[in-house]
Design an enzyme around this catalytic site. Structure first.
Site, short mmCIF file in Angstrom:
data_model
loop_
_atom_site.label_atom_id
_atom_site.label_comp_id
_atom_site.label_asym_id
_atom_site.label_seq_id
_atom_site.Cartn_x
_atom_site.Cartn_y
_atom_site.Cartn_z
N ASP A 99 -9.28 60.19 101.37
CA ASP A 99 -8.50 59.43 100.39
C ASP A 99 -8.22 60.20 99.10
O ASP A 99 -8.95 61.10 98.70
CB ASP A 99 -9.17 58.09 100.06
CG ASP A 99 -10.63 58.20 99.66
OD1 ASP A 99 -11.28 59.19 100.03
OD2 ASP A 99 -11.12 57.27 98.98
N GLU A 166 -13.59 56.94 100.55
CA GLU A 166 -14.79 57.41 99.83
C GLU A 166 -14.76 56.98 98.38
O GLU A 166 -15.78 56.60 97.81
CB GLU A 166 -14.91 58.94 99.94
CG GLU A 166 -16.22 59.51 99.41
CD GLU A 166 -16.28 59.65 97.89
OE1 GLU A 166 -17.36 59.45 97.30
OE2 GLU A 166 -15.24 59.92 97.27
N GLU A 167 -13.57 57.04 97.78
CA GLU A 167 -13.47 56.82 96.32
C GLU A 167 -13.81 55.39 95.91
O GLU A 167 -14.11 55.13 94.76
CB GLU A 167 -12.06 57.18 95.82
CG GLU A 167 -11.70 58.66 95.97
CD GLU A 167 -12.50 59.57 95.04
OE1 GLU A 167 -13.29 59.07 94.23
OE2 GLU A 167 -12.32 60.79 95.17
ZN LIG Z 1 -13.82 61.56 93.87
ZN LIG Z 2 -14.57 63.32 96.30
#
Ligand SMILES: [Zn+2]
Ligand SMILES: [Zn+2]
Length: 441
Positions: A99, A166-167
């Site tokens: 992402d 992930e963010e």
């Molecule tokens: Zn990041």
């Molecule tokens: Zn990252």
């Protein structure tokens, strides 16, 4: 290994710096770099926000299939799982995240992103690979190709995953919840890397033990009693109260925690009011809270609630208007703790491969990573995430690595030396993978 004798002879004739196998591997990666950089620039120009990584995922799936992996898509919404079974042995999970961030790119690169997007929470913005996950994806493809080409030299199972979200701390959990450890071979080891904005390009950093922090998001709805700005005595002003809460929160880390424990309490957002002469009814604070241990995490979260209530009491807010403190448990990212044995063994391999000058032990950072979840889901999984420096050497030399003069990860100006990151990280990933799966007989 194939051509070992020849490579050994060549190594002796040309340079004593890198072992023979390293030279073979490095040459193979170098030959692939033009194609990999084309892929990188394409991914960079087409960033996608968290849990919306459909184009990126399709590309990862296509590349892994072409390299000979068995590919499953749509795992944890947009995640990709690519499996290569290659005889008995350990099961190694290699992870890249896909992402990008809601950041409007300012790098001026010819392949800069002009993409705009809307987050899951409905906020529209520019979109940029400001965390370097495009280098992670490209390295993942390069590593898949190399491991497939070298399959006569290892035995076991590779589970390569391209992870969404992930963010926002959601992707690893989504893939695990969707059966990552039950529908696919259960890993014995898990390895990932992240590009670094605080190391020179091509330098590897590693931390045995704690590497990245617990991350909590906390909302405080500070409620007062609104009214006319000219008659404050008829109100309970939530802006003054929220300001006191912000100030008192600073004493959590400075006065309440053991000074040898690391923690951060940051108020990143403070919103209240509509007009000069109106005292508003409420004020909203948004906090990020970082720690390394469950005990410190609990102490901070309890302290935030206590301070919010205590300040409201001091301000004379009625009981039914006490602040509402919400810990967003769904967004919690647990601390990443590298398995010391795997980290030290792998770092030793890196030193042999790259020379000790390019491998450095780095202190833990207060950033967060949901890579932690692959170990926490089964503590028998030995796991490690390492850093690969991306700061262009000329920038590093000009600033002496001063972080105040360099863009950080998530900056609209973050433009890593992608060639150095991808080539170094691919070599490191293959070396780390061979350390787990290689035929040592
Ligand atoms: Zn990041
Ligand atoms: Zn990252």
């Amino acid at each position: 290994m194939r051509n070992r004798l020849l490579a050994l002879l060549l190594a002796g004739a040309t340079t004593a710096a890198a072992p023979a196998a390293a030279q073979d591997l490095r040459a193979a990666i170098r030959a692939d770099m033009p194609d990999l950089m084309t892929l990188y620039r394409d991914l960079h120009a087409h960033p996608e926000l968290s849990m919306q990584e459909t184009r990126s995922a399709a590309r990862m799936a296509e590349e892994a299939r072409r390299a000979g992996f068995t590919v499953t898509t749509g795992v944890g919404r947009t995640g990709v799982v690519a499996v290569m079974q290659n005889g008995p042995g350990p099961v190694l999970l290699l992870r890249a995240d896909m992402d990008a961030l809601p950041v409007e790119e300012q790098t001026g690169l010819p392949f800069a992103s002009h993409v705009r997007g809307t987050s899951l929470t409905g906020v529209e913005s520019g979109v940029m690979h400001a965390c370097g996950h495009d280098t992670h994806m490209t390295t993942w493809v390069a590593t898949a190709r190399r491991m497939a080409a070298m399959r006569s030299q290892w035995s076991g199972t590779l589970v390569m995953i391209a992870q969404p979200g992930e963010e926002i701390g959601a992707g690893a959990k989504a893939m695990l919840d969707d059966g990552l450890y039950t529908r696919f071979p259960h890993p014995t080891h898990a390895i990932a890397f992240h590009d670094s904005a605080s190391l020179p390009a091509g330098v590897i950093g590693y931390s045995p033990g704690p590497a990245l922090a617990n991350v909590d998001s906390v909302d405080i709805d500070v409620r007062g009693v609104g009214g006319h700005g000219a008659y404050p005595h008829t109100t309970r002003d939530p802006i003054v109260l929220a300001s006191r809460i912000v100030t008192t929160l600073q004493t959590l880390v400075s006065r309440e925690l053991n000074p040898l424990d690391s923690a951060v309490v940051t108020v990143g957002s403070f919103h209240a009011g509509t007009k000069h002469n109106i005292i508003s009814d409420d004020a909203r604070l948004q906090l990020t809270v970082r720690s390394f241990t469950p005990e410190v995490r609990r102490q901070l979260l309890d302290g935030i609630s206590r301070i919010a209530r205590g300040e409201a009491l001091a301000a004379g807010v009625p009981e039914d208007r006490m602040p509402v403190v919400t810990v967003r448990e769904a967004e919690f990212t647990p601390a990443t703790v590298n398995s010391e044995g795997l980290a030290e063994r792998t770092a030793a391999l890196f030193r042999t491969e790259f020379g000790a000058a390019r491998v450095t032990r780095t202190p833990p950072v207060m950033g967060g990573e949901d890579f932690s979840r692959y170990h926490l889901a089964d503590p028998r999984v030995e796991s490690m995430i390492f850093w690969v420096g991306g700061v262009p050497q000329a920038r590093w030399d000009a600033t002496h690595g001063d972080p105040a003069q360099l863009p950080s990860l998530h900056s609209a100006f973050w433009a890593p030396d992608a060639d150095a990151v991808i080539s170094t990280a691919t070599e490191a990933m293959v070396v780390a993978a061979m350390g787990v799966l290689g035929r040592h007989a």
